[in-house]
Write a protein that holds these residues in place. Structure first.
Motif, short mmCIF file in Angstrom:
data_model
loop_
_atom_site.label_atom_id
_atom_site.label_comp_id
_atom_site.label_asym_id
_atom_site.label_seq_id
_atom_site.Cartn_x
_atom_site.Cartn_y
_atom_site.Cartn_z
N PRO A 381 0.89 -1.18 -0.04
CA PRO A 381 0.00 0.17 0.00
C PRO A 381 0.94 1.27 -0.19
O PRO A 381 0.27 2.20 -0.42
CB PRO A 381 -0.90 -0.08 1.26
N ALA A 382 2.21 1.03 0.49
CA ALA A 382 2.97 2.21 0.43
C ALA A 382 3.24 2.75 -0.94
O ALA A 382 3.85 3.80 -1.25
CB ALA A 382 4.15 2.03 1.48
N LEU A 383 3.30 1.90 -1.94
CA LEU A 383 3.71 2.15 -3.54
C LEU A 383 2.59 2.53 -4.19
O LEU A 383 1.38 1.57 -4.18
CB LEU A 383 4.15 0.78 -4.08
N LYS A 384 2.67 3.55 -4.87
CA LYS A 384 1.47 4.33 -5.55
C LYS A 384 1.88 5.09 -6.67
O LYS A 384 3.00 5.73 -6.47
CB LYS A 384 0.34 4.74 -4.43
N ASN A 385 0.90 5.33 -7.45
CA ASN A 385 1.04 6.42 -8.63
C ASN A 385 2.77 6.16 -9.28
O ASN A 385 3.24 7.32 -9.58
CB ASN A 385 1.01 7.87 -8.13
N GLY A 386 3.17 5.19 -9.25
CA GLY A 386 4.53 4.90 -9.85
C GLY A 386 5.75 5.39 -9.03
O GLY A 386 6.86 5.50 -9.56
N ASN A 387 5.57 5.51 -7.76
CA ASN A 387 6.56 6.14 -6.96
C ASN A 387 7.61 4.84 -6.86
O ASN A 387 8.78 5.37 -6.36
CB ASN A 387 6.12 6.60 -5.54
N TRP A 388 7.34 3.65 -6.95
CA TRP A 388 8.51 2.60 -6.96
C TRP A 388 9.64 2.93 -7.98
O TRP A 388 10.57 2.20 -8.00
CB TRP A 388 7.78 1.28 -7.26
N ARG A 389 9.29 3.68 -8.89
CA ARG A 389 10.33 4.08 -9.82
C ARG A 389 11.23 4.96 -9.51
O ARG A 389 12.24 5.39 -10.17
CB ARG A 389 9.73 4.33 -11.27
N THR A 390 10.93 5.72 -8.37
CA THR A 390 11.92 6.65 -7.80
C THR A 390 12.96 6.27 -7.10
O THR A 390 12.64 5.30 -6.31
CB THR A 390 10.98 7.52 -6.91
N GLU A 391 14.28 6.59 -7.44
CA GLU A 391 15.50 6.16 -6.95
C GLU A 391 15.35 6.50 -5.03
O GLU A 391 14.88 7.71 -4.69
CB GLU A 391 16.55 6.74 -7.37
N GLY A 392 15.81 5.45 -4.32
CA GLY A 392 15.73 5.83 -2.84
C GLY A 392 14.37 5.51 -2.29
O GLY A 392 14.08 5.78 -1.14
N GLN A 393 13.29 5.15 -3.18
CA GLN A 393 11.85 4.80 -2.57
C GLN A 393 12.04 3.83 -1.38
O GLN A 393 11.01 3.98 -0.48
CB GLN A 393 10.95 4.62 -3.77
N ALA A 394 12.70 2.71 -1.56
CA ALA A 394 12.53 1.61 -0.41
C ALA A 394 13.16 2.22 0.89
O ALA A 394 12.51 2.02 1.70
CB ALA A 394 13.72 0.62 -1.08
N ARG A 395 14.18 2.87 0.77
CA ARG A 395 14.45 3.54 2.17
C ARG A 395 13.54 4.51 2.55
O ARG A 395 13.33 4.69 3.85
CB ARG A 395 15.94 4.09 2.10
N ALA A 396 13.14 5.16 1.77
CA ALA A 396 11.85 6.34 2.05
C ALA A 396 10.61 5.57 2.88
O ALA A 396 10.17 6.28 3.96
CB ALA A 396 11.41 7.20 0.93
N ILE A 397 10.39 4.35 2.16
CA ILE A 397 9.26 3.87 2.79
C ILE A 397 9.67 3.06 4.07
O ILE A 397 8.90 3.00 4.91
CB ILE A 397 8.60 2.62 1.66
N LEU A 398 10.91 2.50 4.22
CA LEU A 398 11.47 1.91 5.70
C LEU A 398 11.50 3.18 6.54
O LEU A 398 10.95 2.72 7.63
CB LEU A 398 12.88 1.27 5.21
N ARG A 399 11.72 4.44 6.37
CA ARG A 399 11.91 5.39 7.41
C ARG A 399 10.18 5.75 7.70
O ARG A 399 10.12 6.06 8.95
CB ARG A 399 12.53 6.50 6.75
N ASP A 400 9.46 5.56 6.71
CA ASP A 400 8.09 6.15 6.96
C ASP A 400 7.53 4.84 8.09
O ASP A 400 6.51 5.13 8.85
CB ASP A 400 7.23 6.13 5.94
N ALA A 401 7.84 3.69 7.79
CA ALA A 401 7.26 2.61 8.71
C ALA A 401 7.87 2.72 10.01
O ALA A 401 6.97 2.21 10.92
CB ALA A 401 7.76 1.27 8.14
N VAL A 402 8.71 3.65 10.29
CA VAL A 402 9.24 3.81 11.70
C VAL A 402 8.36 4.58 12.64
O VAL A 402 8.24 4.51 13.89
CB VAL A 402 10.73 4.59 11.79
#
Length: 971
Positions: A381-402
């Motif tokens: 659910p954290a991936l939307k509107n193509g944001n998975w194609r943005t560099e660094g998105q994995a770590r951004a989602i990890l930090r948001d999950a904190v």
């Protein structure tokens, strides 16, 4: 022959034999004269002779080759004939004197001469791409030959060859000095060292028997089976026949396959599985297989480099050395332990379980229950509107999950969408072999087991026995080389708060972070989950795709087919791309339903808002149904001002037929052959496509009158000016209806021949047929479900291209962007005719949600200028496809316009024989390369190119490039 003699023989140049010499030998020894040409060979001379008696191969080798070895080869071919199923081996010819081998002097050289029968077929080495079925068949062929030779005995089998993998180290030591590049020598030596170490524990378990030892893509001939797959039918070149390791026979075959693998060593597994099924291998043999493949690859490269030093212009070696270098690169790039696990699994055996024991948790102060999971999979659910194609998105989602607990972690074994690769022919490495955690800075990190702490380019590594713990993002005060006991503090979480944790059972390997999904199970035996040392379940769930497909097949009605025999599980889309649960990206070139593209955020927001307000049926009074109906009427030509809203194209066409019946008072309908209009009883009745319904031409009701398809490419009248012939066919059918005095209800057809691939109707055709129909009181129906609504680019409606106005327009598909929405647009008079049969109602047609969907689609089409994009990108794509026709004879024609195109494949441009099997295989191969494509037409030989209208130029070029690659490499 001694090892030294065998190695010395490897340095001998081929005998100096000219074409004239070969002609004389064939004539004098065998009485054969005919066309002759030389075939490739590394150390022999081989000549193909074609004459009235057939085709033969004259083989000439230096007399330094033991005659008994040649006798063994001949005897083996005679023995195998008829003993290896449908596989063939060459026949052995005899001289006038009855000899199978003639030793003679040619140009001062003593040579052995033989004559063998020539096997018809295509060597697989010419095909850059080999289907999985071909790979499996090659493995099975190798096994059948090995079984056929199992009890064969001959003194000529006890040989000392440079190719004998029992002596690979000695051979390589002899050959390596001939390699000019020190770097290449070093890499080969290192690979051989690792391979020899891996083989050593299994030597006592390797069976010895007679083996061909050279069943490669060069030494089999293949023919196409009923599905167009090249399958080996014959085995040639017994020059390396010997007593050797049984598994070495398979190693040679698998090594040869690697230059077809696209860099994926797992490509060989179908061959392993097939060999094992025919001639079962032991665990020791299976574990020795991959290191033997590495040895074979190393000897191949070293031998070719040496041969070129002797004969720099050696055409055969020059033609193969690039393949051999690829083979070595693929063979030496993957850890042996990984391939051993993969090979065991292919043979139905389990690799040694990856057991991880820990005396202490890695983060002793952290409560594992408080660690949140950051999902990065396709359904996150954290991936939307193509944001998975943005560099660094994995770590951004990890930090948001904190945010919730102050701590979060990614998952081991998760197939991350954030690692996907768009417009790529390669399967991306999306599956994580590590876990990354976001933790409070300065949290203690303790040694889960005793070991030596080392510094690496990545960070720290704790090595304890055969297990290594890799850590990134850790600050430590220990000196490199420090010995730590279990539970001792390694260091603290660094200032970024991010720590990467990975285990590896081979301390000599720098493990990958990500691997391809199909490689994960094997890699997991080398890089096991760190769940034990973390103290919580950090593992992503295993794939359920196969179970879901089985459930679909068990409960979903069989007539509801799915694309592909082994379909990817698609769970997300964005614009013209679709994504499966493995994180693979596919370019969607068939989804004319999603006219805007997948996952459009503006449409999703509009639908969500309306669902939160109201959804009901159109008998209630609300703004949406009035606004949308007016908007549709405004899009239609003058006079077509009345709208029915339904759920699908089938319903729209069904309703259009009812309107024609009601308005005309008659029943007879004119339609076209090769057409498809829907699945309801009435729309199916006027559908004549035998691809959709093989019984279509024999099961039409009496009121249906199908006329000759105005197919300007393969119909009886061809070309853009062929209207007269087809109009005459329509006139004849109408005359027959007139004769019965039953009246005519109308005529239905697509404005562009959609189901046949977008073939345009001949100029003036609709104008004249519409006139004849209306003269008889009939109604004209334009089925625009597939071809209309801006898809043609140059026209909003397909009938505009013909310069006519129908009485009824039917639309669906794209107008809802995948939402069930269809419409019929007609005149008030025709619409009112239906009231004679009562009122009409569609539960979801025209609902508030459907109306919002319809209006939002039109808004987006206008604002994003999608019709213009369809015109511009469509014209560009068409030109790319037409260029393919200049290169490949299989391309018969390019049909259509805009983003409704059809590429028709034929076996013969004169006869127009449909390339049906080839088209299916091309579609399957395109899927492998990340393109979704399907065939259409009565012969299923036309690519139906109907992507979302947002298709980019890069996407169009990628499709054309991949299609060119398929046609070049094979399918």
């Amino acid at each position: 022959m001694s090892d030294h003699a065998a190695l010395s023989r490897a340095e001998l140049p081929r005998p100096d034999i000219a074409i004239e010499d070969a002609q004389r030998l064939a004539r004098d020894l065998y009485g054969i004269e005919g066309d002759i040409r030389e075939l490739g060979s590394q150390q022999d001379r081989n000549f193909l002779i074609e004459c009235g008696r057939g085709r033969f191969v004259l083989k000439i080798c230096r007399a330094e080759y033991d005659r008994a070895e040649l006798e063994a080869q001949n005897a083996a071919m005679v023995r195998l004939a008829g003993r290896i199923g449908s596989l063939q081996v060459p026949t052995v010819g005899k001289t006038h004197a009855g000899a199978e081998i003639e030793t003679t002097i040619v140009n001062g050289q003593s040579c052995h001469v033989r004559l063998l029968g020539y096997l018809e077929g295509e060597p697989l080495t010419r095909r850059r791409f080999l289907p999985e079925a071909t790979v499996a068949a090659l493995g099975a062929a190798c096994a059948r030959v090995a079984r056929g030779l199992e009890d064969f005995r001959h003194p000529g089998l006890d040989r000392h060859l440079q190719w004998d993998l029992r002596h690979a180290d000695k051979v390589a030591a002899h050959l390596l000095p001939g390699i000019a590049s020190a770097e290449t020598r070093g890499r080969i030596a290192k690979a051989l060292e690792l391979a020899s170490k891996a083989v050593a524990p299994h030597l006592d378990g390797l069976r010895i028997q007679p083996i061909h030892h050279d069943i490669t893509d060069d030494n089999v001939v293949a023919r196409l089976d009923a599905e167009g797959v090249p399958i080996p039918v014959g085995i040639i070149d017994f020059g390396d026949l010997m007593n050797g390791w049984l598994v070495a026979d398979l190693a040679v075959t698998c090594a040869a396959l690697l230059h077809h693998s696209g860099g994926d060593p797992f490509f060989i597994l179908p061959a392993v599985k097939a060999f094992h099924a025919v001639h079962p291998l032991t665990v020791s043999e299976l574990k020795a297989l991959w290191p033997l493949i590495v040895q074979r690859a190393a000897v191949l490269v070293a031998s070719s480099e040496l041969q070129l030093s002797l004969e720099p212009d050696h055409a055969y070696v020059l033609g193969n050395i690039d393949h051999e270098r690829v083979i070595f690169e693929v063979a030496s790039a993957t850890p042996i332990a990984v391939m051993q696990a993969a090979i065991l699994a292919a043979a139905g055996m389990e690799a040694e379980a990856a057991v991880v024991t820990a005396d202490h948790r890695l983060f002793p102060e952290i409560d594992p229950a408080r660690i949140a999971i950051a999902r990065l999979d396709t359904l996150s659910p954290a991936l939307k509107n193509g944001n998975w194609r943005t560099e660094g998105q994995a770590r951004a989602i990890l930090r948001d999950a904190v945010a919730e607990t102050g701590m979060a972690a990614t998952r081991y074994g998760e197939r991350r969408l954030t690692e996907t690769a768009g417009l790529s022919p390669d399967i991306p490495a999306t599956t994580a072999l590590f876990v990354e955690l976001a933790l409070p800075q300065s949290s203690i990190i303790a040694a889960p087991f005793a070991g030596a702490l080392e510094a690496t380019a990545k960070g720290l590594r704790l090595v304890g026995g055969d297990l290594a713990l890799w850590l990134e993002g850790v600050t430590s005060g220990h000196a490199a080389g420090s010995r730590l006991e279990a539970g001792v503090e390694i260091g603290r979480v660094g200032e970024t708060g991010l720590v990467t944790v990975q285990l590896c059972r081979d301390p000599a390997i720098d493990p990958l972070h990500f691997v391809k999904p199909h490689q994960f199970e094997a890699w997991s035996t080398l890089c096991p989950s760190p769940a034990t040392i973390l103290g919580f379940d950090c593992n992503a769930p295993a794939s359920e795709s196969e179970a879901l497909l089985a459930s679909r097949q068990a409960h979903f009605a069989k007539p509801q087919k799915n694309y592909y025999r082994r379909p990817p599980q698609i769970e997300r889309g964005f614009r013209e791309e679709m994504y499966d649960v493995d994180g693979r990206t596919y370019l969607d070139m068939v989804n004319n339903v999603t006219i805007l593209g997948h996952g459009h955020p503006r449409l999703a927001e509009a639908v969500g808002r309306q669902w939160s307000l109201l959804n009901t049926n159109s008998r209630f009074h609300y703004a949406g149904v009035a606004e949308f109906s007016k908007r549709l009427a405004d899009l239609a030509p003058e006079g077509l001002d009345t709208v029915f809203l339904v759920n699908s194209g089938s319903e729209a066409n069904d309703l259009a037929l009812r309107l024609a019946w009601a308005h005309s008072g008659a029943r007879n309908m004119l339609c076209l052959l090769e057409a498809y209009h829907g699945w309801t009883v009435a729309s199916d009745a006027v559908s004549t496509s035998i691809a959709d319904n093989p019984q279509a031409l024999t099961t039409r009701p009496s009121w249906v009158h199908a006329i000759t398809s105005p197919n300007t490419f393969r119909g009886p009248f061809r070309g853009p000016d062929s209207a007269a012939g087809y109009i005459a066919a329509a006139e004849k059918a109408l005359a027959a209806i007139d004769a019965k005095e039953e009246g005519l209800a109308g005529f239905i057809c697509e404005s562009v021949y959609g189901n046949s691939g977008g073939i345009p109707l001949p100029k003036g055709y609709l104008k004249e047929v519409y006139r004849m129909v209306r003269e008889r009181g009939g109604v004209t129906i334009a089925d625009e479900v597939q071809v209309g609504y801006g898809r043609l680019g140059h026209y909003f409606w397909g009938f505009d291209e013909q310069g006519v106005t129908p009485d009824i327009i039917t639309i669906a598909k794209g107008m809802g962007n995948g939402h069930p929405l269809g419409a019929v647009i007609t005149s008030r008079a025709i619409a009112d005719s239906l009231e004679k049969e009562g009122y009409f109602f569609s539960s979801a047609g025209g609902s508030p949600v459907s109306c919002v969907v319809g209006q939002t689609v039109l808004d987006i089409m206008r604002d994003e200028r999608l019709q213009d994009n369809a015109r511009d990108i469509g014209d560009h794509l068409r030109s790319r496809l037409e260029a393919l026709g200049q290169r490949f004879a299989i391309v018969g024609a390019v049909h259509g316009m805009g983003l409704y195109l059809g590429l028709e494949f034929v076996r013969d441009r004169q006869t127009l024989e449909p390339a049906t099997i080839e088209t299916a295989r091309i579609c399957d191969r395109l899927l492998d390369l990340g393109v979704i494509m399907q065939p259409t037409g009565d012969y299923l030989n036309v690519l139906k190119i109907k992507p979302p209208l947002c298709l980019s130029r890069a996407g169009a070029d990628y499709f054309a490039d991949m299609l060119a690659r398929v046609l070049e490499e094979g399918y």
